[in-house]
Design a protein around this motif. Structure first.
Motif, mmCIF file in Angstrom:
data_model
loop_
_atom_site.group_PDB
_atom_site.id
_atom_site.type_symbol
_atom_site.label_atom_id
_atom_site.label_comp_id
_atom_site.label_asym_id
_atom_site.label_seq_id
_atom_site.Cartn_x
_atom_site.Cartn_y
_atom_site.Cartn_z
ATOM 1 N N UNK A 70 0.827 -1.216 0.000
ATOM 2 C CA UNK A 70 0.000 0.000 0.000
ATOM 3 C C UNK A 70 0.855 1.257 0.000
ATOM 4 N N UNK A 71 1.931 1.249 0.780
ATOM 5 C CA UNK A 71 2.842 2.395 0.828
ATOM 6 C C UNK A 71 3.459 2.681 -0.538
ATOM 7 N N UNK A 72 3.560 1.656 -1.372
ATOM 8 C CA UNK A 72 4.135 1.801 -2.716
ATOM 9 C C UNK A 72 3.064 1.864 -3.796
ATOM 10 N N UNK A 73 1.809 2.088 -3.389
ATOM 11 C CA UNK A 73 0.724 2.212 -4.351
ATOM 12 C C UNK A 73 0.301 0.902 -4.978
ATOM 13 N N UNK A 74 0.566 -0.200 -4.307
ATOM 14 C CA UNK A 74 0.264 -1.512 -4.855
ATOM 15 C C UNK A 74 -0.897 -2.212 -4.188
ATOM 16 N N UNK A 75 -1.204 -3.389 -4.705
ATOM 17 C CA UNK A 75 -2.292 -4.207 -4.182
ATOM 18 C C UNK A 75 -1.787 -5.618 -3.889
ATOM 19 N N UNK A 76 -2.528 -6.292 -3.012
ATOM 20 C CA UNK A 76 -2.236 -7.683 -2.675
ATOM 21 C C UNK A 76 -3.517 -8.488 -2.827
ATOM 22 N N UNK A 77 -3.404 -9.635 -3.485
ATOM 23 C CA UNK A 77 -4.526 -10.565 -3.594
ATOM 24 C C UNK A 77 -4.067 -11.910 -3.065
ATOM 25 N N UNK A 78 -4.972 -12.565 -2.341
ATOM 26 C CA UNK A 78 -4.717 -13.912 -1.851
ATOM 27 C C UNK A 78 -5.490 -14.889 -2.719
#
Length: 111
Positions: A70-78
């Motif tokens: 999030x700090x790098x403007x990204x997303x995470x999906x599981x």
């Protein structure tokens, strides 16, 4: 820790090939994700289809990964959570922060 990583542009897939994800392995996982972020990954998919057990430290590590992305403007999906792991992720609120997808889908180029 047995993990596989594939990168496609700004998207990386991290496949955890362990039945249990627990504290002793987390340093390896977090360092691998940090290196991916440093190399430009902004969309991270973590495939947990082999994982049948997560300890509390692993849940914390997944949240740390979410915050770092999030700090790098990204997303995470599981992806590929087995029922027990999915229930735990829902109970502790991971699914409020990260999209949970049933199975990893591979799309042929040009489709």
């Amino acid at each position: 820790m047995n993990i596989e990583i594939e990168t496609f542009g700004r998207t990386s897939i991290v496949r955890i090939r362990e039945r249990e994800l627990d504290y002793p392995q987390l340093h390896t996982l977090f360092n691998a994700v940090s290196a991916l972020i440093d190399s430009g990954t902004r969309d991270l998919v973590i495939n947990l289809d082999c994982v049948t057990y997560l300890d509390s430290a692993s849940l914390g590590c997944l949240m740390d990964i979410f915050h770092l992305m999030s700090e790098h403007g990204g997303t995470v999906k599981l992806v590929g959570l087995q029922e027990r792991v999915r229930s735990l992720a829902t109970m502790v609120g991971l699914s409020r922060h990260m999209e949970v997808i049933g199975k990893e889908e591979v799309h042929p180029v040009g489709v």
